[in-house]
Design an enzyme around this catalytic site. Structure first.
Site, PDB file in Angstrom:
ATOM      1  N   GLN A  35       0.902  -1.232  -0.042  1.00  0.00           N
ATOM      2  CA  GLN A  35      -0.108   0.042  -0.006  1.00  0.00           C
ATOM      3  C   GLN A  35       0.800   1.023  -0.135  1.00  0.00           C
ATOM      4  O   GLN A  35       2.065   1.249   0.064  1.00  0.00           O
ATOM      5  CB  GLN A  35      -0.830   0.005   1.440  1.00  0.00           C
ATOM      6  CG  GLN A  35      -0.125  -0.262   2.700  1.00  0.00           C
ATOM      7  CD  GLN A  35      -1.005  -1.225   3.577  1.00  0.00           C
ATOM      8  OE1 GLN A  35      -2.388  -1.301   3.572  1.00  0.00           O
ATOM      9  NE2 GLN A  35      -0.560  -1.716   4.693  1.00  0.00           N
ATOM     10  N   GLY A 142      -2.770 -11.812   8.024  1.00  0.00           N
ATOM     11  CA  GLY A 142      -3.769 -12.409   9.252  1.00  0.00           C
ATOM     12  C   GLY A 142      -4.751 -13.392   8.938  1.00  0.00           C
ATOM     13  O   GLY A 142      -5.181 -14.342   9.763  1.00  0.00           O
ATOM     14  N   ASP A 160      -7.850  -5.319  13.961  1.00  0.00           N
ATOM     15  CA  ASP A 160      -7.549  -3.703  14.025  1.00  0.00           C
ATOM     16  C   ASP A 160      -7.157  -3.635  12.402  1.00  0.00           C
ATOM     17  O   ASP A 160      -5.922  -3.454  12.224  1.00  0.00           O
ATOM     18  CB  ASP A 160      -6.577  -3.384  15.035  1.00  0.00           C
ATOM     19  CG  ASP A 160      -6.015  -1.861  14.976  1.00  0.00           C
ATOM     20  OD1 ASP A 160      -6.746  -1.388  13.972  1.00  0.00           O
ATOM     21  OD2 ASP A 160      -5.226  -1.652  15.601  1.00  0.00           O
TER      22      ASP A 160
HETATM   23  N1  SAM Z   1      -7.412   2.152  12.567  1.00  0.00           N
HETATM   24  C1  SAM Z   1      -7.358   1.940  11.275  1.00  0.00           C
HETATM   25  C2  SAM Z   1      -8.536   2.245  10.708  1.00  0.00           C
HETATM   26  O1  SAM Z   1      -9.741   1.637  10.889  1.00  0.00           O
HETATM   27  O2  SAM Z   1      -8.544   2.656   9.535  1.00  0.00           O
HETATM   28  C3  SAM Z   1      -6.628   0.815  10.926  1.00  0.00           C
HETATM   29  C4  SAM Z   1      -5.189   1.197  11.378  1.00  0.00           C
HETATM   30  S1  SAM Z   1      -3.763  -0.250  11.512  1.00  0.00           S
HETATM   31  C5  SAM Z   1      -2.751   0.757  10.610  1.00  0.00           C
HETATM   32  C6  SAM Z   1      -4.778  -1.381   9.807  1.00  0.00           C
HETATM   33  C7  SAM Z   1      -3.403  -2.216   9.463  1.00  0.00           C
HETATM   34  O3  SAM Z   1      -4.394  -3.423   8.702  1.00  0.00           O
HETATM   35  C8  SAM Z   1      -2.543  -1.853   8.357  1.00  0.00           C
HETATM   36  O4  SAM Z   1      -1.422  -1.515   8.788  1.00  0.00           O
HETATM   37  C9  SAM Z   1      -2.777  -2.745   7.206  1.00  0.00           C
HETATM   38  O5  SAM Z   1      -1.208  -3.270   6.835  1.00  0.00           O
HETATM   39  C10 SAM Z   1      -3.198  -4.154   8.277  1.00  0.00           C
HETATM   40  N2  SAM Z   1      -3.781  -5.209   7.463  1.00  0.00           N
HETATM   41  C11 SAM Z   1      -4.663  -5.053   6.393  1.00  0.00           C
HETATM   42  N3  SAM Z   1      -5.135  -6.371   5.888  1.00  0.00           N
HETATM   43  C12 SAM Z   1      -4.271  -7.037   6.677  1.00  0.00           C
HETATM   44  C13 SAM Z   1      -4.207  -8.796   6.807  1.00  0.00           C
HETATM   45  N4  SAM Z   1      -4.965  -9.316   5.549  1.00  0.00           N
HETATM   46  N5  SAM Z   1      -3.561  -9.234   7.706  1.00  0.00           N
HETATM   47  C14 SAM Z   1      -2.640  -8.624   8.579  1.00  0.00           C
HETATM   48  N6  SAM Z   1      -2.645  -7.194   8.475  1.00  0.00           N
HETATM   49  C15 SAM Z   1      -3.821  -6.424   7.633  1.00  0.00           C
END
Ligand code: SAM
Length: 283
Positions: A35, A142, A160
């Protein structure tokens, strides 16, 4: 009022709206494997991280989200020893989890290591407990991690994640929740960030349906303000296995050995209150 180039704006097509913050400096930008990540210094909201042009975390208001993603579920579980965070690469949720002395292990499964490395640099306060001996930072998907998780090995799962598009799309599906259900012990809770009640009713309705179809006995959305996210009104949704979601360890909340900025027992109970349109939405 027309905003100049020194404002960052995120448009919300679902709501015909936008939210803007005044920027004083761009601190970083890169295209990671997954991303586009940008970091700004803002005039009034501290540092800001965006992913693919969408607000992720700001220094000023992240406490609302991180506290509500963590404390209601950890205080609803009678003994949250093993906690898994899916996503959460800014480490703010991990920090809140580690504030609970009864937690023995907290594993963060974040797909994009760059989010965490940039958070260490630009949001050091969120990463202050990353070296706690109970914490593990694992970088991977995840969805896959949960599919391979040992049955019955987890007490609380905190999802999250980013919005349900791209790598996070699969984190909102029945199949993912089935795997979560299997990985939880006889008493377990999952909590998922669940978007805006005002703009994303369809996502919320589908989420409750998918959690219940996956075997969770009860689901409960909690509402809280979040200025930088679409509409400023956000939610997380809890689902339980072998636990009542309408009771929590109130005595332990009253005696918690750490300070919160937002969360307390009154906030916990107030967050359950369902607006009339939301009751109709869930049928
Ligand atoms: N609080 C935020 C929101 O609601 O917009 C989310 C913040 S946190 C930085 C979200 C994280 O989820 C990102 O760093 C992203 O890389 C991660 N993410 C997205 N898909 C994922 C997956 N399949 N497995 C693990 N992490 C994932």
């Amino acid at each position: 009022m027309t905003l100049g180039n020194d404002w960052f704006s995120e448009a919300h097509p679902d709501g015909g709206s936008a939210f803007s913050l005044k920027i004083t400096k761009k601190l970083h930008e890169e295209q990671s494997e997954y991303q586009r990540i940008e970091i700004f210094e803002t005039e009034q909201f501290g540092n800001l991280m965006t992913i693919d042009g969408l607000y992720m975390v700001s220094g000023r208001d992240n406490f609302l989200y991180h506290e509500m993603m963590t404390h209601p579920s950890l205080y609803t579980h009678p003994a949250p020893k093993n906690v898994v965070i899916i996503g959460g690469g800014d480490c703010g949720t991990l920090r809140e989890v580690l504030r609970h002395p009864e937690v023995e292990s907290a594993l963060q499964v974040e797909i994009d290591e760059r989010v965490t490395r940039l958070s260490e640099k630009y949001f050091p306060e969120l990463c202050e407990l990353n070296n706690d001996s109970r914490a593990t930072l694992y970088f991977g998907d995840g969805i896959k991690w949960m599919a391979d998780a040992k049955p019955g090995s987890v007490d609380v799962i905190i999802v999250d994640s980013t919005d349900p598009v791209g790598p996070a799309e699969g984190l909102f599906t029945e199949e993912f929740f089935r795997n979560c259900h299997r990985s939880l012990g006889p008493q377990g809770i999952i909590v998922q960030q669940s978007e805006s009640p005002l703009y994303h009713g369809k996502i919320l309705k589908a989420l409750h349906g998918a959690m219940r179809a996956a075997g969770f006995e009860a689901t409960q959305t909690l509402f809280f303000p979040q200025p930088v996210y679409p509409s400023g009104w956000w939610s997380c949704t809890m689902a339980s296995k072998g636990l009542d979601l309408k009771t929590f360890r109130e005595k332990d909340v009253a005696n918690k050995p750490f300070e919160t900025v937002y969360y307390n027992s009154d906030i916990h109970r107030a967050a359950w209150a369902m607006p009339e349109f939301f009751k109709r939405l869930l049928g």
